[in-house]
Design an enzyme around this catalytic site. Structure first.
Site, PDB file in Angstrom:
ATOM      1  N   GLY A  99      31.104  40.967  42.064  1.00 28.84           N
ATOM      2  CA  GLY A  99      30.768  42.345  41.734  1.00 28.84           C
ATOM      3  C   GLY A  99      29.552  42.495  40.837  1.00 28.84           C
ATOM      4  NE  ARG A 136      34.786  45.528  48.266  1.00 33.07           N
ATOM      5  CZ  ARG A 136      35.729  45.153  47.409  1.00 33.07           C
ATOM      6  NH1 ARG A 136      36.599  46.029  46.944  1.00 33.07           N
ATOM      7  NH2 ARG A 136      35.794  43.891  47.017  1.00 33.07           N
ATOM      8  N   GLY A 187      36.562  38.720  43.855  1.00 34.30           N
ATOM      9  CA  GLY A 187      37.557  37.646  43.739  1.00 34.30           C
ATOM     10  C   GLY A 187      37.642  36.815  45.009  1.00 34.30           C
ATOM     11  CE  LYS A 247      37.766  35.427  29.895  1.00 28.63           C
ATOM     12  NZ  LYS A 247      38.771  36.141  30.686  1.00 28.63           N
TER      13      LYS A 247
HETATM   14  C1  3PG Z   1      38.822  43.529  45.080  1.00 26.38           C
HETATM   15  O1  3PG Z   1      38.086  44.498  44.860  1.00 26.38           O
HETATM   16  O2  3PG Z   1      38.794  42.497  44.396  1.00 26.38           O
HETATM   17  C2  3PG Z   1      39.741  43.607  46.259  1.00 26.38           C
HETATM   18  O3  3PG Z   1      39.652  44.827  46.901  1.00 26.38           O
HETATM   19  C3  3PG Z   1      41.162  43.308  45.828  1.00 26.38           C
HETATM   20  O4  3PG Z   1      41.585  44.221  44.866  1.00 26.38           O
HETATM   21  P1  3PG Z   1      42.498  43.729  43.673  1.00 26.38           P
HETATM   22  O5  3PG Z   1      41.654  42.836  42.798  1.00 26.38           O
HETATM   23  O6  3PG Z   1      42.966  44.970  42.972  1.00 26.38           O
HETATM   24  O7  3PG Z   1      43.638  42.958  44.271  1.00 26.38           O
HETATM   25 MG    MG Z   2      39.647  42.112  42.305  1.00 24.91          MG
END
Ligand code: 3PG
Ligand code: MG
Length: 404
Positions: free
Chosen positions: A361, A36, A384, A211
């Site tokens: 991820g 990132r 997300g 899930k």
């Molecule tokens: C992530 O890694 O999903 C983003 O940086 C947002 O972080 P968070 O899920 O803790 O809000």
């Molecule tokens: Mg997150």
């Protein structure tokens, strides 16, 4: 809708506030994957090369109490960034006040400063007040007052409405100051947006992970848009249950069986499920395991897709022009159940005529582990955020950027 971007701005001598997503894995002060940080470099370097003062904001981890703060300082990130940029990065260990304001006033053109973790503002005087993650407008206004322009390059955070992304943007706009997307944000929107809204066909989505509940929104949105949806990973067995198949001890979401039934009815032969599985006696790499076709026998749990499924999936994928992949095919962290994920990743790397996009991820970790990431067209920095984008939702971080 076309967004204003960093290349539309006059940066010379300007105080350029930049939201980046430096939410990277850090253990005992040591950064794991710095993808990132690397992904944010093009925009930062562009600002510096155009004589702007780059004032960077990011969150790191989640802060709910005072004690969470020390381990979640951005200081190690400032050091890594400095190495990557090959120039000094001024780290300011606070998120507001005279020390920050002075540091900004002392900046030379073409220099870079990183503000402490924006989520430090979530705990004030020991109280969990969520000023940052609850988008307290006062905080957004304060940060906006520190700069002339705002660039949002934090795609990974775009699904959050924070003071440091949506809040600053709204306050800047009120003051008549520009809010633009950075190059990373622009690239993410282009690849994910084109895949979902304007794909070259055939368009195949591969959805995995444990899930169904995490992926319902994506499946719903893509049912109308994709030509095929390949399903793998633990959520497969909720679909098996919906078909009345035996699932042994495999993962299942009982309360999602009806949803899975509806998806199968609506999707028809668009939905491609595994035909065989690697099953094990226990959730353990060294447990007794074997490949079975169809039903999962009693006393066994499915932990990966089997070789016939891999072959069938590859057959569906071989003519694809657009592929979006989110979620692993099995428990790839355990070598005995990694094959499905690895084979699919490798195969995607051979599809030279297709745009291949990986989001999330786990699938990103898998393609890295495999070493095929540079053979794929685009690896999203969003977990997300990429999921919510694929769900067709409007992301607050993107919505807050000015249109052209
Ligand atoms: C992530 O890694 O999903 C983003 O940086 C947002 O972080 P968070 O899920 O803790 O809000
Ligand atoms: Mg997150």
């Amino acid at each position: 809708m076309a967004k204003l971007t960093v290349s539309d701005l006059d940066l010379d001598g300007k105080k350029v506030l930049m939201r980046v997503d430096f939410n990277v894995p850090i253990k005992d002060g040591v950064i794991g994957d710095d993808n990132r940080i690397q992904a944010a470099l093009p925009t930062i370097e562009y600002v510096l090369n155009h004589n702007g003062k780059a004032i960077l904001f990011s969150h790191l981890g989640r802060i709910k109490k005072e004690d969470d703060k020390p381990a979640l300082s951005l200081r190690p990130v400032a050091e890594r960034l400095s190495n990557l940029l090959n120039k000094p990065v001024t780290f300011v260990p606070v998120t507001e006040g005279a020390q920050l304001e002075e540091a900004i006033n002392n900046m030379a053109d073409g220099s870079v400063l990183l503000v402490e973790n924006t989520r430090y503002e979530d705990v004030v005087n020991g109280e969990y007040v969520k000023r940052e993650s609850g988008n307290d407008p006062k905080l957004g206004e304060y940060w906006a007052s520190l700069g002339d322009e705002f660039i949002n390059d934090a795609f990974g955070t775009a699904h959050r409405s924070h003071a440091s992304n949506a809040g600053i943007a709204d306050a800047m706009r009120k003051d008549g100051k520009p809010v633009a997307a950075g190059f990373l944000m622009e690239k993410e929107i282009q690849f994910l947006g084109d895949a979902v809204n304007n794909p070259q066909r055939p368009f195949v989505a591969i959805l995995g992970g444990a899930k169904v509940s995490d992926k319902i929104g994506v499946i719903d949105n893509l049912l109308d848009k994709a030509d095929k949806i390949i399903i793998g990973g633990g959520m497969t067995y909720t679909f098996y249950a919906a078909k009345g198949m035996n699932i042994g001890n495999s993962l299942v979401e009982e309360d999602k069986i009806e949803v899975a039934k509806n998806i199968l009815e609506k999707g028809g032969d668009k939905i491609v499920l595994p035909v065989d599985s690697v099953v094990a006696k226990e959730f353990n790499n060294d447990a007794e395991h074997k490949v079975v076709e169809g039903d999962i026998p009693d006393g066994w749990m499915a932990l990966d897709i089997g070789p016939k499924s891999v072959a069938e999936f590859e057959d569906v994928l071989k003519d694809a022009k657009t592929v979006v992949w989110n979620g692993p095919m099995g428990v790839f962290e355990m070598p005995n159940y990694a094959n499905g994920t690895l084979e699919i990743g490798k195969f995607l790397g051979t599809l030279s005529g297709a745009t291949t996009i990986v989001g999330g991820g786990d699938s990103t970790a898998a393609v890295k582990q495999l070493g095929v990431s540079d053979k794929l067209t685009h690896i999203s920095t969003g977990g997300g955020a990429s999921l919510e984008y694929l769900e067709g939702k409007a992301l607050p971080g993107i919505a807050a950027i000015d249109n052209k």
